[in-house]
Write a protein that holds these residues in place. Structure first.
Motif, PDB file in Angstrom:
ATOM      1  N   GLN A  42      35.055  40.473  25.911  1.00 40.02           N
ATOM      2  CA  GLN A  42      35.848  41.464  26.652  1.00 40.02           C
ATOM      3  C   GLN A  42      35.207  42.848  26.578  1.00 40.02           C
ATOM      4  O   GLN A  42      35.149  43.566  27.577  1.00 40.02           O
ATOM      5  N   THR A  43      34.743  43.214  25.392  1.00 41.94           N
ATOM      6  CA  THR A  43      34.099  44.515  25.225  1.00 41.94           C
ATOM      7  C   THR A  43      32.869  44.620  26.117  1.00 41.94           C
ATOM      8  O   THR A  43      32.647  45.638  26.774  1.00 41.94           O
ATOM      9  N   LEU A  44      32.063  43.563  26.143  1.00 38.54           N
ATOM     10  CA  LEU A  44      30.862  43.565  26.987  1.00 38.54           C
ATOM     11  C   LEU A  44      31.237  43.571  28.469  1.00 38.54           C
ATOM     12  O   LEU A  44      30.647  44.318  29.263  1.00 38.54           O
ATOM     13  N   MET A  45      32.217  42.765  28.860  1.00 39.36           N
ATOM     14  CA  MET A  45      32.593  42.662  30.279  1.00 39.36           C
ATOM     15  C   MET A  45      33.112  43.989  30.834  1.00 39.36           C
ATOM     16  O   MET A  45      32.943  44.276  32.012  1.00 39.36           O
ATOM     17  N   LEU A  46      33.729  44.795  29.994  1.00 43.23           N
ATOM     18  CA  LEU A  46      34.222  46.099  30.451  1.00 43.23           C
ATOM     19  C   LEU A  46      33.090  47.088  30.721  1.00 43.23           C
ATOM     20  O   LEU A  46      33.292  48.074  31.430  1.00 43.23           O
ATOM     21  N   THR A  47      31.906  46.823  30.191  1.00 47.24           N
ATOM     22  CA  THR A  47      30.774  47.738  30.390  1.00 47.24           C
ATOM     23  C   THR A  47      29.850  47.291  31.508  1.00 47.24           C
ATOM     24  O   THR A  47      28.862  47.961  31.790  1.00 47.24           O
ATOM     25  N   LEU A  48      30.157  46.154  32.130  1.00 47.14           N
ATOM     26  CA  LEU A  48      29.308  45.619  33.194  1.00 47.14           C
ATOM     27  C   LEU A  48      29.997  45.768  34.543  1.00 47.14           C
ATOM     28  O   LEU A  48      31.170  45.420  34.698  1.00 47.14           O
ATOM     29  N   ARG A  49      29.263  46.252  35.516  1.00 41.37           N
ATOM     30  CA  ARG A  49      29.784  46.508  36.861  1.00 41.37           C
ATOM     31  C   ARG A  49      29.682  45.247  37.713  1.00 41.37           C
ATOM     32  O   ARG A  49      28.668  44.546  37.694  1.00 41.37           O
ATOM     33  N   CYS A  50      30.715  44.969  38.491  1.00 42.11           N
ATOM     34  CA  CYS A  50      30.682  43.865  39.449  1.00 42.11           C
ATOM     35  C   CYS A  50      29.699  44.237  40.555  1.00 42.11           C
ATOM     36  O   CYS A  50      29.822  45.301  41.156  1.00 42.11           O
ATOM     37  N   VAL A  51      28.741  43.368  40.823  1.00 40.38           N
ATOM     38  CA  VAL A  51      27.728  43.679  41.829  1.00 40.38           C
ATOM     39  C   VAL A  51      28.262  43.523  43.250  1.00 40.38           C
ATOM     40  O   VAL A  51      27.622  43.944  44.206  1.00 40.38           O
ATOM     41  N   SER A  57      34.742  46.791  36.880  1.00 43.56           N
ATOM     42  CA  SER A  57      33.990  46.022  35.897  1.00 43.56           C
ATOM     43  C   SER A  57      34.211  44.537  36.196  1.00 43.56           C
ATOM     44  O   SER A  57      35.135  44.170  36.923  1.00 43.56           O
ATOM     45  N   ILE A  58      33.372  43.691  35.607  1.00 39.40           N
ATOM     46  CA  ILE A  58      33.551  42.255  35.849  1.00 39.40           C
ATOM     47  C   ILE A  58      34.836  41.764  35.198  1.00 39.40           C
ATOM     48  O   ILE A  58      35.376  40.735  35.598  1.00 39.40           O
ATOM     49  N   ARG A  70      31.624  36.624  34.300  1.00 36.81           N
ATOM     50  CA  ARG A  70      32.486  36.484  33.115  1.00 36.81           C
ATOM     51  C   ARG A  70      32.224  35.161  32.415  1.00 36.81           C
ATOM     52  O   ARG A  70      32.129  35.095  31.183  1.00 36.81           O
ATOM     53  N   ALA A  71      32.093  34.098  33.209  1.00 37.58           N
ATOM     54  CA  ALA A  71      31.814  32.776  32.634  1.00 37.58           C
ATOM     55  C   ALA A  71      30.474  32.776  31.916  1.00 37.58           C
ATOM     56  O   ALA A  71      30.347  32.212  30.822  1.00 37.58           O
ATOM     57  N   LEU A  72      29.477  33.425  32.506  1.00 40.15           N
ATOM     58  CA  LEU A  72      28.159  33.498  31.882  1.00 40.15           C
ATOM     59  C   LEU A  72      28.236  34.240  30.548  1.00 40.15           C
ATOM     60  O   LEU A  72      27.676  33.791  29.546  1.00 40.15           O
ATOM     61  N   VAL A  73      28.943  35.368  30.531  1.00 38.99           N
ATOM     62  CA  VAL A  73      29.075  36.146  29.302  1.00 38.99           C
ATOM     63  C   VAL A  73      29.763  35.313  28.227  1.00 38.99           C
ATOM     64  O   VAL A  73      29.288  35.235  27.086  1.00 38.99           O
TER      65      VAL A  73
END
Length: 136
Positions: A42-51, A57-58, A70-73
């Protein structure tokens, strides 16, 4: 006129066909069993932008691509990879744009410098405006 109406209906309805009819990725909307791993994800997903969305965020996006990311992360975190390694892999694949915190480089320098320049211009403009008002 009829052709224009049909074209307009196709353009308005185009977002309906944007996502595929495939089911979401296995871990797109399912949390990991280990709470510590899910917290890392969750912490990582909040820092990644949806392309696709470009503004979310994703973690927040409902786009199919965000679900795949999200599944990949989650899959990689469950396999034991560090969030930093996953982030580096995603940046290598999608570019610095995928990160909400892009590193300072020649390409991203305007992103970092523009707010400072705009702030300085605003201060200069306000100061000049106040000086003119005092004289008047």
């Amino acid at each position: 006129m009829t052709r224009l109406l049909i074209l307009l209906l196709f353009l308005v309805g185009a977002p309906v066909w944007a996502d595929s009819k495939l089911p979401p990725a296995p871990l797109a909307n399912v949390q990991l069993k280990d709470p510590a791993q899910e917290r890392q994800a969750q912490t990582l997903m909040l820092t990644l932008r949806c392309v696709v969305c470009q503004g979310q965020s994703i973690a927040d996006s409902n786009a199919e691509m965000a679900g795949d990311m999200r599944a990949l992360v989650r899959t990689r975190i469950a396999a034991g990879q560090s969030p930093e390694a996953i982030r580096a892999w995603l940046i290598a694949r999608y570019g610095d744009y995928v990160s909400y915190d892009p590193p300072l480089s020649a390409i991203t320098a305007p992103l970092w410098i523009a707010p400072l320049v705009l702030l300085a211009l605003g201060v200069w403009f306000a100061r000049a405006s106040f000086k003119r008002r005092r004289r008047a």
